[in-house]
Design a protein around this motif. Structure first.
Motif, PDB file in Angstrom:
ATOM      1  N   GLY A   1       0.809  -1.207   0.000  1.00  0.00           N
ATOM      2  CA  GLY A   1       0.000   0.000   0.000  1.00  0.00           C
ATOM      3  C   GLY A   1       0.841   1.254   0.000  1.00  0.00           C
ATOM      4  O   GLY A   1       0.546   2.225  -0.708  1.00  0.00           O
ATOM      5  N   ALA A   2       1.929   1.252   0.761  1.00  0.00           N
ATOM      6  CA  ALA A   2       2.811   2.421   0.805  1.00  0.00           C
ATOM      7  C   ALA A   2       3.451   2.671  -0.552  1.00  0.00           C
ATOM      8  O   ALA A   2       3.584   3.825  -0.990  1.00  0.00           O
ATOM      9  N   HIS A   3       3.847   1.595  -1.236  1.00  0.00           N
ATOM     10  CA  HIS A   3       4.449   1.741  -2.566  1.00  0.00           C
ATOM     11  C   HIS A   3       3.430   2.291  -3.558  1.00  0.00           C
ATOM     12  O   HIS A   3       3.751   3.176  -4.366  1.00  0.00           O
ATOM     13  N   VAL A   4       2.201   1.788  -3.496  1.00  0.00           N
ATOM     14  CA  VAL A   4       1.142   2.273  -4.381  1.00  0.00           C
ATOM     15  C   VAL A   4       0.865   3.749  -4.132  1.00  0.00           C
ATOM     16  O   VAL A   4       0.664   4.536  -5.073  1.00  0.00           O
ATOM     17  N   ILE A   5       0.874   4.160  -2.859  1.00  0.00           N
ATOM     18  CA  ILE A   5       0.641   5.570  -2.524  1.00  0.00           C
ATOM     19  C   ILE A   5       1.730   6.458  -3.103  1.00  0.00           C
ATOM     20  O   ILE A   5       1.470   7.528  -3.652  1.00  0.00           O
ATOM     21  N   ASP A   6       2.981   6.024  -2.996  1.00  0.00           N
ATOM     22  CA  ASP A   6       4.074   6.799  -3.581  1.00  0.00           C
ATOM     23  C   ASP A   6       3.869   6.981  -5.080  1.00  0.00           C
ATOM     24  O   ASP A   6       4.054   8.072  -5.627  1.00  0.00           O
ATOM     25  N   LEU A   7       3.468   5.911  -5.767  1.00  0.00           N
ATOM     26  CA  LEU A   7       3.214   5.998  -7.204  1.00  0.00           C
ATOM     27  C   LEU A   7       2.086   6.979  -7.510  1.00  0.00           C
ATOM     28  O   LEU A   7       2.179   7.791  -8.435  1.00  0.00           O
ATOM     29  N   LEU A   8       1.023   6.896  -6.724  1.00  0.00           N
ATOM     30  CA  LEU A   8      -0.134   7.757  -6.950  1.00  0.00           C
ATOM     31  C   LEU A   8       0.247   9.227  -6.817  1.00  0.00           C
ATOM     32  O   LEU A   8      -0.083  10.044  -7.685  1.00  0.00           O
ATOM     33  N   PHE A   9       0.980   9.572  -5.771  1.00  0.00           N
ATOM     34  CA  PHE A   9       1.351  10.964  -5.558  1.00  0.00           C
ATOM     35  C   PHE A   9       2.423  11.422  -6.545  1.00  0.00           C
ATOM     36  O   PHE A   9       2.404  12.563  -6.996  1.00  0.00           O
ATOM     37  N   ASP A  10       3.353  10.536  -6.893  1.00  0.00           N
ATOM     38  CA  ASP A  10       4.367  10.895  -7.891  1.00  0.00           C
ATOM     39  C   ASP A  10       3.720  11.228  -9.230  1.00  0.00           C
ATOM     40  O   ASP A  10       4.025  12.256  -9.854  1.00  0.00           O
ATOM     41  N   LEU A  11       2.817  10.362  -9.673  1.00  0.00           N
ATOM     42  CA  LEU A  11       2.146  10.591 -10.953  1.00  0.00           C
ATOM     43  C   LEU A  11       1.258  11.825 -10.892  1.00  0.00           C
ATOM     44  O   LEU A  11       1.200  12.607 -11.846  1.00  0.00           O
ATOM     45  N   ASN A  12       0.559  11.996  -9.777  1.00  0.00           N
ATOM     46  CA  ASN A  12      -0.312  13.152  -9.649  1.00  0.00           C
ATOM     47  C   ASN A  12       0.484  14.452  -9.732  1.00  0.00           C
ATOM     48  O   ASN A  12       0.078  15.408 -10.396  1.00  0.00           O
ATOM     49  N   ARG A  13       1.649  14.470  -9.076  1.00  0.00           N
ATOM     50  CA  ARG A  13       2.499  15.667  -9.110  1.00  0.00           C
ATOM     51  C   ARG A  13       3.017  15.921 -10.523  1.00  0.00           C
ATOM     52  O   ARG A  13       3.032  17.056 -11.007  1.00  0.00           O
ATOM     53  N   GLU A  14       3.441  14.848 -11.200  1.00  0.00           N
ATOM     54  CA  GLU A  14       3.977  14.994 -12.551  1.00  0.00           C
ATOM     55  C   GLU A  14       2.917  15.467 -13.538  1.00  0.00           C
ATOM     56  O   GLU A  14       3.204  16.269 -14.441  1.00  0.00           O
ATOM     57  N   GLU A  15       1.688  14.977 -13.387  1.00  0.00           N
ATOM     58  CA  GLU A  15       0.632  15.301 -14.344  1.00  0.00           C
ATOM     59  C   GLU A  15      -0.119  16.584 -13.991  1.00  0.00           C
ATOM     60  O   GLU A  15      -0.836  17.128 -14.834  1.00  0.00           O
ATOM     61  N   GLY A  16       0.003  17.053 -12.752  1.00  0.00           N
ATOM     62  CA  GLY A  16      -0.666  18.281 -12.351  1.00  0.00           C
ATOM     63  C   GLY A  16      -2.165  18.168 -12.209  1.00  0.00           C
ATOM     64  O   GLY A  16      -2.880  19.174 -12.259  1.00  0.00           O
TER      65      GLY A  16
END
Length: 234
Positions: A175-190
């Motif tokens: 779950g922690a790894h998935v959360i990191d991916l979610l926030f990383d992508l969200n930040r990159e895509e705006g």
């Protein structure tokens, strides 16, 4: 980006009318990350469904991306969702008869996005699943299925991403790894991110937190200071 004005949601039961949400007023700005938190039964998922146009309120109005979706019929709301919104659910909601690649491609194809396959490959690579293109959901672990769901959400290039308990079916590390991916992508895509969660550490990753209790907003606060990403194994 999202505005709720005097929103109420009630349902009829054998014992009469049950109020799930009452007097909801909130505004979520473009690019914000916002957590909707509260105890079980507080109305979190109901509010997310209303803000996303998956359901309609009993009273009040909701504006999504400049469109008052409460004034639209279901077909019109579906078009607004297709144009603006991506979803990540606790239950993954992948189609079992489609491969990972096909699951990610499908919403983009349905929405007429050019280069749907290339986008699907890009986001599956981004979530570390380029070796799983042709695997079916039953051949993937829970964490892998949720990563496919995240890739699918971003491949349609949404302006707003809604996530409902995105780690609810995952163990702590995954779950922690998935959360990191979610926030990383969200930040990159705006994109604007609105998520429902019962996990405090996940809520603290957001810029802002809206707290519900018994169907009403009891707190709406900015998160300060920002919490650093959770360190996980790849």
């Amino acid at each position: 980006m999202i505005t709720a004005q005097a929103v109420e949601k009630s349902v009829e039961t054998s014992e009469g009318s049950l109020c799930i949400l009452n007097a909801i007023n909130c505004q979520i700005n473009a690019g914000e990350s916002v957590a909707i938190v509260g105890s079980s039964g507080s109305g979190k998922s109901t509010l997310l469904g209303l803000l996303a146009g998956l359901d309609v309120p009993s009273k009040g109005s909701i504006i999504l991306g400049g469109t008052e979706i409460t004034a639209l019929n279901e077909d019109q709301r579906a078009q607004v969702r297709a144009d603006l919104v991506g979803f990540v659910f606790q239950s993954f909601q992948l189609l079992p008869s489609l491969t990972a690649l096909e699951n990610v491609m499908l919403p983009a194809e349905l929405n007429g996005v050019a280069g749907a396959r290339q986008l699907a490959e890009k986001y599956l690579q981004r979530v570390g699943l380029d070796h799983r293109y042709h695997h079916y959901p039953r051949q993937l672990s829970g964490g892998e299925q949720q990563r496919v769901a995240i890739a699918r959400a971003f491949a349609s290039q949404p302006k707003i991403l809604f996530a409902d308990e995105p780690t609810g079916n995952l163990d702590t590390t995954t779950g922690a790894h998935v959360i990191d991916l979610l926030f990383d992508l969200n930040r990159e895509e705006g994109a604007t991110l609105v998520l429902v969660t019962h996990e405090q550490r996940l809520a603290e990753r957001c810029q802002r937190s809206i707290t519900l209790d018994a169907g009403e907003i009891v707190a709406d606060s900015l998160q300060s200071p920002a919490v650093p990403p959770i360190q996980t194994e790849a």
